[in-house]
Design a protein around this motif. Sequence first.
Motif, mmCIF file in Angstrom:
data_model
loop_
_atom_site.group_PDB
_atom_site.id
_atom_site.type_symbol
_atom_site.label_atom_id
_atom_site.label_comp_id
_atom_site.label_asym_id
_atom_site.label_seq_id
_atom_site.Cartn_x
_atom_site.Cartn_y
_atom_site.Cartn_z
ATOM 1 N N ASP A 120 0.835 -1.201 0.000
ATOM 2 C CA ASP A 120 0.000 0.000 0.000
ATOM 3 C C ASP A 120 0.871 1.252 0.000
ATOM 4 O O ASP A 120 2.012 1.240 0.473
ATOM 5 N N LEU A 121 0.319 2.327 -0.509
ATOM 6 C CA LEU A 121 1.047 3.586 -0.539
ATOM 7 C C LEU A 121 0.718 4.400 0.701
ATOM 8 O O LEU A 121 -0.452 4.580 1.050
ATOM 9 N N LYS A 126 4.078 12.818 9.989
ATOM 10 C CA LYS A 126 2.757 12.202 10.134
ATOM 11 C C LYS A 126 2.510 11.359 8.899
ATOM 12 O O LYS A 126 3.118 11.584 7.839
ATOM 13 N N ALA A 127 1.650 10.372 9.028
ATOM 14 C CA ALA A 127 1.445 9.429 7.937
ATOM 15 C C ALA A 127 -0.024 9.058 7.816
ATOM 16 O O ALA A 127 -0.745 8.980 8.814
ATOM 17 N N LYS A 128 -0.469 8.851 6.599
ATOM 18 C CA LYS A 128 -1.810 8.318 6.353
ATOM 19 C C LYS A 128 -1.798 7.574 5.027
ATOM 20 O O LYS A 128 -0.953 7.845 4.145
ATOM 21 N N LYS A 129 -2.708 6.645 4.884
ATOM 22 C CA LYS A 129 -2.798 5.880 3.652
ATOM 23 C C LYS A 129 -3.135 6.816 2.496
ATOM 24 O O LYS A 129 -4.029 7.654 2.600
ATOM 25 N N PRO A 176 5.662 3.081 -1.051
ATOM 26 C CA PRO A 176 5.019 1.795 -0.768
ATOM 27 C C PRO A 176 5.477 1.243 0.582
ATOM 28 O O PRO A 176 6.638 1.391 0.966
ATOM 29 N N VAL A 177 4.575 0.601 1.270
ATOM 30 C CA VAL A 177 4.830 0.105 2.618
ATOM 31 C C VAL A 177 5.459 -1.283 2.573
ATOM 32 O O VAL A 177 5.041 -2.152 1.798
ATOM 33 N N THR A 178 6.463 -1.478 3.420
ATOM 34 C CA THR A 178 6.978 -2.807 3.733
ATOM 35 C C THR A 178 6.811 -3.017 5.230
ATOM 36 O O THR A 178 7.415 -2.282 6.024
ATOM 37 N N ILE A 179 5.969 -3.946 5.603
ATOM 38 C CA ILE A 179 5.743 -4.205 7.029
ATOM 39 C C ILE A 179 6.920 -5.009 7.565
ATOM 40 O O ILE A 179 7.257 -6.065 7.032
ATOM 41 N N ASP A 180 7.538 -4.489 8.610
ATOM 42 C CA ASP A 180 8.800 -5.060 9.080
ATOM 43 C C ASP A 180 8.898 -4.888 10.593
ATOM 44 O O ASP A 180 9.082 -3.785 11.089
ATOM 45 N N SER A 186 -6.622 3.706 -8.046
ATOM 46 C CA SER A 186 -6.053 2.864 -9.101
ATOM 47 C C SER A 186 -4.567 2.655 -8.852
ATOM 48 O O SER A 186 -3.874 3.567 -8.386
ATOM 49 N N TYR A 187 -4.097 1.457 -9.202
ATOM 50 C CA TYR A 187 -2.684 1.116 -9.089
ATOM 51 C C TYR A 187 -2.284 0.357 -10.344
ATOM 52 O O TYR A 187 -3.094 -0.332 -10.963
#
Length: 912
Positions: free
Chosen positions: A645-646, A713-716, A662-666, A721-722
């Motif tokens: 997700d962005l 700060k962060a939000k989706k 783009p998110v990398t969950i880590d 569209s991708y």
Amino acid sequence: MTSLPPTANPQSSKRLLQTTCPYCGVGCGVDVVRQGAAGPQLSDLQGSREHPANFGRLCIKGTHLLETLGQDSRLLFPMVNGQRSDWQTAIQTVADKMRSILETDGPEAIAIYGSGQLLTEDYYVANKLMKGFIGSANIDTNSRLCMSSAVVAHKRAFGEDIVPCDYEDLEHTDLLVLVGSNAAWTHPVLFQRIERAKLQNPDMKVVVVDPRQTDSCTLADLHLPLAPGTDAVLYCGLLNYLSQHDGLDNAYIEQSVSGLEEAMHIASEWDLARVADVCKLPQSIVETFFRWFTQLPRVISFFSMGINQSTTGVDKGNAIINCHLASGKIAKTGSGPFSITGQPNAMGGREVGGLSTMLAAHMDIDNTEHQRIVRDFWQAPNLATKNGLKAVDTFQAAADGKIKCLWIMATNPVASMPNRELIEAALSRCEMVIVSDTAAQTDTLKFADVVFPATGWSEKNGTVTNSERRISRQRGLVPPSSEAKHDWQIISEVACALGFDEAFSYQHPVEIFREHCALTGTENGGSRALDLSPLQDLTEQQYDAMRPQQWPFSEVHRAGADRLFADGTFYTPTGKARMIAVTPALPTQATSADYPYVLNTGRVRDQWHTMTRTGNTARLLKHMDRPWLSVNSADAKTLGVENGDLLALNAACATDTTVILPVTIDDKQRKGDMFAPFHWSATWGSHCKVGALLNGANDPLSGQPELKHGAVKAKKADMASYGLVYGNAEYVGPVRESFSYWLACPTEVAHSASVADVKAPQAVLDSVFELLPKDTQWATRQSADAVSVVATRDDKLVLAVLISANALNLPSDWLDSLFTETALSAEQVSALLNQQPDDAFLLGKLVCSCFGVRENTIKQAIQDGCNSVEALGKNLKCGTNCGSCKTELAALLTAEAESSTDTESTPYERII
């Protein structure tokens, strides 16, 4: 029988040449074969087995140097006001403007911003021009962002900017502490030496001090994931522990150290419990580290950007040095504080005074005797006698209208400096911006009034100094491209146009090198460790053949010893090293309710700085083809994002800039912290200006910016569209820029961009159609949540636009296989339209760039019985060339072992 003359032998034109890698501060030797006289070709690049920095090893970046030399990306001729020019006009334009500014505003209105990519000879001439002849110390470099805090820490402690360790020390220590360093990625050749040392001596301990669990932790016996910015707390606590557990070397302190009482007064406030609480660490882990440091006889503290890039970087460096001085673990084999440089020639720049707070040859700009020595040696008409502006202050002064002419050499500050909005404002307001560079496309070039095409690696000819004080030749292997000139030549021509002909009449870099070496020895008499005078009489032939040389040289070093400080004396007025009373302070860019997340930035394994060189080869993008944002799983849940997700980031200092990654969950990332690589910039995408999120706060002593701790700060990102745009460059460029978000991800055979848009897929299609090449055949597929357009010419793929309501993750190898087909089949077109790759390409991310080995292949090999890095290498070849992927292989082995019931092998056994 008459033999053929040598020139008739087709092999006679082959010659093995030796040079030095232009990337990190390790300073690896490189062997290259050159063949042909007219338009010579380079091939067979390998590490130099004789070079003491690497003994034949090269990382993935060095291994693929020849692939980065394409002419398509090069500046090839001068430009003035956006138009092609000739050299004489360009040089005179700069000289006329400088002369006018000197007459109306004085020397302080002119500045140079250089780079650790410059050779020592380039640095020397630039410094001489600014400080000796223009009359201002406003010359700084991107080394200010790299090592300036360590420089000040060294000077405070030792009296001179000296790194007291050698690479061999890494192989002879009992405890190696990697603090603020992910050496596995940033200095992989040294990390391989550390791996080998631990294999030879399994009792050797490795500790990693880093908020993140990086690849370097694969070698660690202990990892301290401390709270960001608390390094000084940890080392003050260590100093206190040393005093309480018989860890002080009182005899050494009596002979060689001052300032213990003052330093201990503050350190005594930091007991184990308080250190653990502030660092957010279990007390048992802290105590183990402290006990090892106290009890083990030889200790190296290997520190880098995680320490230096801080508003208290100098104090952090001195807190580390304090512990080595107090325990006597310095100036001995396998012991000492070892600051490792990021830039290939940051050390050489420091030798010649290439920062605004230095004079030259390790002399001080505010010392009247040093001023006299340099003034007389240079015959300088207008020697600067006070500090100039540091990097952040230089651009602030330009934004304020005080700097009216700024010459930028071999660096890309719009992308690499913090507070991008300020940098752009500064360059927009500056009356004349001059850029000397190799790259034809950077974020900085669009602000240039005058552009000078400079030579790059393989063309440049001079010297560099690595992190262990070793001077090596970076030789010119081929002639300069088109109209490009060496930086020292360009600077000298401007100096001559300003009327300083006699002092800048250099014809060969050996003349500059001899002058530099002579200056280091002038009235030295052992007062400075930097004395290169034994090299001041080198002939051109001797210079061309010069082998790597490490200073100080025993014939002029006052102690007559190879190891610095072995006699227990230092370069302070008293001859004693100084311990500094360090009061720990937290980062300036603090989080808040509005900006609750800590942003850390850094490097990735296969890229370098702003990618003006490494970005030229898609092979180096295979491991990671785009920037990302590492996010802890708990934070991801709070933010409502999943892998891919962005996520949109904002900071208080960047009101007009949103960074989308783009998110990398880590979960190797601490909760509340995020990490993003800094390499990508506006040249590469619409929303990846990471430097804009850092406000330029810097250490008041060194001026080094805080690049490891921003508040965001962060939000989706609100995207409907991708997808991706793939194909020929002339089609991909216009189409990708029609999307709200795009990020270039080129492959080895085509151009590609990851895209996203606030509009739904069907609405996106309308804007795409009008940009499609009109002389092609189109095939489309449309559904409620996906649209695909494939354009072919004579059945050959030229453009694919693949859009979905959900994030797409299509392997580039699959697309490349279709792009190289001479004619697509109906089934292949259908697969593209359905956004469905062949199963054979679904092998996960690339791990080994050298041999193209992907993650799923490696995992399968592990499940089939490969239980070590060595076994994987024998089976798949991964890790057997440059070795850069070995830590990632070790991590995959560890993860597989942890998920199984087999726990017989130790983590270290799996690493090797």
